[in-house]
Design a protein around this motif. Sequence first.
Motif, PDB file in Angstrom:
ATOM      1  N   TYR A 217       0.846  -1.204   0.000  1.00  0.00           N
ATOM      2  CA  TYR A 217       0.000   0.000   0.000  1.00  0.00           C
ATOM      3  C   TYR A 217       0.880   1.252   0.000  1.00  0.00           C
ATOM      4  N   PHE A 218       1.975   1.185   0.779  1.00  0.00           N
ATOM      5  CA  PHE A 218       2.865   2.345   0.857  1.00  0.00           C
ATOM      6  C   PHE A 218       3.480   2.627  -0.523  1.00  0.00           C
ATOM      7  N   ALA A 219       3.960   1.577  -1.183  1.00  0.00           N
ATOM      8  CA  ALA A 219       4.572   1.736  -2.519  1.00  0.00           C
ATOM      9  C   ALA A 219       3.554   2.342  -3.490  1.00  0.00           C
ATOM     10  N   GLU A 220       2.316   1.881  -3.408  1.00  0.00           N
ATOM     11  CA  GLU A 220       1.279   2.423  -4.304  1.00  0.00           C
ATOM     12  C   GLU A 220       1.104   3.927  -4.092  1.00  0.00           C
ATOM     13  N   ASN A 221       1.061   4.332  -2.805  1.00  0.00           N
ATOM     14  CA  ASN A 221       0.895   5.756  -2.493  1.00  0.00           C
ATOM     15  C   ASN A 221       2.040   6.587  -3.058  1.00  0.00           C
ATOM     16  N   PHE A 222       3.252   6.047  -2.935  1.00  0.00           N
ATOM     17  CA  PHE A 222       4.448   6.773  -3.383  1.00  0.00           C
ATOM     18  C   PHE A 222       4.436   6.904  -4.919  1.00  0.00           C
ATOM     19  N   LEU A 223       4.189   5.792  -5.607  1.00  0.00           N
ATOM     20  CA  LEU A 223       4.218   5.814  -7.081  1.00  0.00           C
ATOM     21  C   LEU A 223       3.142   6.743  -7.649  1.00  0.00           C
ATOM     22  N   LYS A 224       2.005   6.772  -6.931  1.00  0.00           N
ATOM     23  CA  LYS A 224       0.879   7.586  -7.410  1.00  0.00           C
ATOM     24  C   LYS A 224       1.264   9.067  -7.560  1.00  0.00           C
ATOM     25  N   VAL A 225       2.110   9.552  -6.658  1.00  0.00           N
ATOM     26  CA  VAL A 225       2.542  10.961  -6.720  1.00  0.00           C
ATOM     27  C   VAL A 225       3.208  11.255  -8.060  1.00  0.00           C
ATOM     28  N   TYR A 226       3.874  10.236  -8.620  1.00  0.00           N
ATOM     29  CA  TYR A 226       4.607  10.434  -9.882  1.00  0.00           C
ATOM     30  C   TYR A 226       3.828   9.856 -11.071  1.00  0.00           C
ATOM     31  N   ARG A 408      -5.189   0.360   5.259  1.00  0.00           N
ATOM     32  CA  ARG A 408      -4.971   1.206   4.066  1.00  0.00           C
ATOM     33  C   ARG A 408      -4.936   2.683   4.442  1.00  0.00           C
ATOM     34  N   THR A 409      -5.871   3.076   5.342  1.00  0.00           N
ATOM     35  CA  THR A 409      -5.934   4.483   5.754  1.00  0.00           C
ATOM     36  C   THR A 409      -4.664   4.870   6.503  1.00  0.00           C
ATOM     37  N   ILE A 410      -4.221   3.966   7.397  1.00  0.00           N
ATOM     38  CA  ILE A 410      -3.011   4.275   8.176  1.00  0.00           C
ATOM     39  C   ILE A 410      -1.805   4.408   7.240  1.00  0.00           C
ATOM     40  N   MET A 411      -1.671   3.506   6.259  1.00  0.00           N
ATOM     41  CA  MET A 411      -0.511   3.573   5.361  1.00  0.00           C
ATOM     42  C   MET A 411      -0.550   4.850   4.518  1.00  0.00           C
ATOM     43  N   GLN A 412      -1.770   5.268   4.178  1.00  0.00           N
ATOM     44  CA  GLN A 412      -1.922   6.521   3.426  1.00  0.00           C
ATOM     45  C   GLN A 412      -1.460   7.704   4.298  1.00  0.00           C
ATOM     46  N   THR A 413      -1.867   7.649   5.582  1.00  0.00           N
ATOM     47  CA  THR A 413      -1.491   8.726   6.512  1.00  0.00           C
ATOM     48  C   THR A 413       0.014   8.739   6.733  1.00  0.00           C
ATOM     49  N   VAL A 414       0.602   7.536   6.915  1.00  0.00           N
ATOM     50  CA  VAL A 414       2.054   7.459   7.136  1.00  0.00           C
ATOM     51  C   VAL A 414       2.772   8.052   5.928  1.00  0.00           C
ATOM     52  N   PHE A 415       2.324   7.655   4.726  1.00  0.00           N
ATOM     53  CA  PHE A 415       2.966   8.186   3.515  1.00  0.00           C
ATOM     54  C   PHE A 415       2.813   9.700   3.445  1.00  0.00           C
ATOM     55  N   LYS A 416       1.599  10.165   3.652  1.00  0.00           N
ATOM     56  CA  LYS A 416       1.314  11.604   3.522  1.00  0.00           C
ATOM     57  C   LYS A 416       2.130  12.407   4.544  1.00  0.00           C
ATOM     58  N   THR A 417       2.220  11.872   5.758  1.00  0.00           N
ATOM     59  CA  THR A 417       2.986  12.569   6.794  1.00  0.00           C
ATOM     60  C   THR A 417       4.455  12.686   6.377  1.00  0.00           C
ATOM     61  N   ALA A 418       5.032  11.563   5.921  1.00  0.00           N
ATOM     62  CA  ALA A 418       6.455  11.580   5.531  1.00  0.00           C
ATOM     63  C   ALA A 418       6.651  12.467   4.299  1.00  0.00           C
ATOM     64  N   TYR A 419       5.751  12.338   3.335  1.00  0.00           N
ATOM     65  CA  TYR A 419       5.903  13.100   2.085  1.00  0.00           C
ATOM     66  C   TYR A 419       5.702  14.603   2.339  1.00  0.00           C
ATOM     67  N   ASP A 420       4.631  14.954   3.044  1.00  0.00           N
ATOM     68  CA  ASP A 420       4.357  16.375   3.304  1.00  0.00           C
ATOM     69  C   ASP A 420       5.496  17.011   4.102  1.00  0.00           C
ATOM     70  N   THR A 421       6.078  16.231   5.017  1.00  0.00           N
ATOM     71  CA  THR A 421       7.188  16.774   5.806  1.00  0.00           C
ATOM     72  C   THR A 421       8.399  17.000   4.904  1.00  0.00           C
ATOM     73  N   LEU A 431      11.974  10.669   1.549  1.00  0.00           N
ATOM     74  CA  LEU A 431      11.154  10.156   2.653  1.00  0.00           C
ATOM     75  C   LEU A 431      11.988   9.751   3.862  1.00  0.00           C
ATOM     76  N   ILE A 432      13.295   9.632   3.692  1.00  0.00           N
ATOM     77  CA  ILE A 432      14.131   9.372   4.879  1.00  0.00           C
ATOM     78  C   ILE A 432      14.042  10.594   5.778  1.00  0.00           C
ATOM     79  N   LYS A 433      14.313  11.754   5.181  1.00  0.00           N
ATOM     80  CA  LYS A 433      14.216  12.992   5.980  1.00  0.00           C
ATOM     81  C   LYS A 433      12.773  13.193   6.456  1.00  0.00           C
ATOM     82  N   GLY A 434      11.827  13.025   5.554  1.00  0.00           N
ATOM     83  CA  GLY A 434      10.426  13.270   5.887  1.00  0.00           C
ATOM     84  C   GLY A 434       9.960  12.402   7.049  1.00  0.00           C
ATOM     85  N   ALA A 435      10.286  11.103   6.994  1.00  0.00           N
ATOM     86  CA  ALA A 435       9.826  10.174   8.036  1.00  0.00           C
ATOM     87  C   ALA A 435      10.540  10.455   9.357  1.00  0.00           C
ATOM     88  N   ASN A 436      11.860  10.669   9.284  1.00  0.00           N
ATOM     89  CA  ASN A 436      12.601  10.896  10.527  1.00  0.00           C
ATOM     90  C   ASN A 436      12.174  12.193  11.207  1.00  0.00           C
TER      91      ASN A 436
END
Length: 453
Positions: A217-226, A408-421, A431-436
């Motif tokens: 689910y996380f990979a899907e969220n990431f690829l979708k941005v591109y 699915r919702t949690i993975m979307q939130t985790v992705f969005k949090t890391a990406y938005d950061t 996403l290393i910087k974003g997640a950390n």
Amino acid sequence: MPVSQKIKEILNYVQTCSPGQEEFYQATHEVLHSLVPLLEQDSRYLEYNILESIVVPERSIIFRVNWVDDTGKRRTNVGYRVQFSSAIGPYKGGLRFHPSVNLGIIKFLGFEQIFKNALTGLQIGGAKGGSNFDPKGKSDNEIMRFCQAFMSELYKHIGKQRDVPAGDIGVGAREIGYLFGQYKKLTGEFEGVLTGKGLNWGGSKLRKEATGYGSVYFAENFLKVYGKDLAGKRCTVSGSGNVAIHTIEKLYDVGAIPISCSDSKGTIYHENGIELASLKAVKEIHQQSLEAYAALHPDAVYTSTAHYPKEGHAVWQIPCDVAFPSATQNELTLVDAQKLVDNGCILVNEGANMPTTPEAVEYLRLHGVLFSPGKAANSGGVATSQLEMSQNASMSNWSAEEVDIKLRTIMQTVFKTAYDTSVEFGCEGDLIKGANIAGFRKVADSMIEQGSV
Ligand code: NDP
């Protein structure tokens, strides 16, 4: 003092007071350096000495585990529970039984767990534990006696509001069952003190599948941005344990083609796609090496680890669009990264904890390969563990569909949090910087608010 100088000082301090803990240095080095943009923007974290504090576990428990093997011989192993941070909730993190386990490995895993758990948006602190006990080749009775001996010490330090361990490498449903049985006997309490429990006695549907499913689910969220997705993508997966098997299963669900798996002895490349039923039979039912899979499928190519150079891994030589390292730490090295880039891989999505070496991460990023760090991409497991805790607390039992929707919702939130950061700090898609930064900020702010305790 400049922030980078301060970080250097702290990392030197970590090395001095925890000698020989290489994996722990690797994890602290990565996290602390990635925090620079935040530390430069907000001086409170250095002012309150949060960095010095966060690299030291609140508590490290090391204990002797004596048990008796089937020949009647007394055996001894070392047990660990590192309770790293309770800033945002009760300690939570898996138990690993593997001969490579030592204090440094458990500290690296516990340290990563702090930020992973914070990223999920749930109220759970960070911990990890385990033993250098090797479950391979042991009888069911030996496993049971070991788990009982391990819990005879661990039970003093855990509890449903205190510390809730789960599984990891070498600890699956069977081990959680024996650990839970012993906890209940010693305390007289039937409570949600472990997650990954059997479905008949408090387990959550989809907990077993959650890390692998969540990684996809996380990979899907990431690829979708591109503007991309996983449909039709050829995916390499390493490992053939809990995370790898359920990654492969979900990859089929989303229309991708998982073409590999591996274990400590070798790698399977199955050009037309891994045959999931055979893989489950070989690994989950018969606990065999992947050579048994190759015997069932003559069109699959098996490469023994013994025939492969130490610094490279056969699984990453296979041309792929997306790579899912899902076995263990430092299993994807610089030479592997070079091969993935040469072969046109567009995303490395970590299912395991810290499977990619720092040099490999650097090379992938320099060459424009998207990179999902494990603390974000594999957080579906611990998130579903927390869902298990919620069900236990409210004495409810959600359907697989309900848990899947929440996952699915949690993975979307985790992705969005890391990406938005990452966007907030001017490094979009890192996403290393974003997640950390996102994980650290939540924990560090809580530490400041709770005072110097
Ligand atoms: P399992 O024990 O179920 O499977 C581990 C797999 O990795 C096996 O195929 C094993 O092969 C292989 N492996 C282990 N050590 C090595 C090694 N040194 N070299 C090559 N292969 C190795 O563990 P999980 O699938 O649960 O965990 C895999 C990774 O995912 C770990 O990093 C874990 O920390 C992480 N993780 C797991 C979560 C979970 O919910 N289970 C949650 C979040 C992260 P063999 O059988 O031959 O040893």
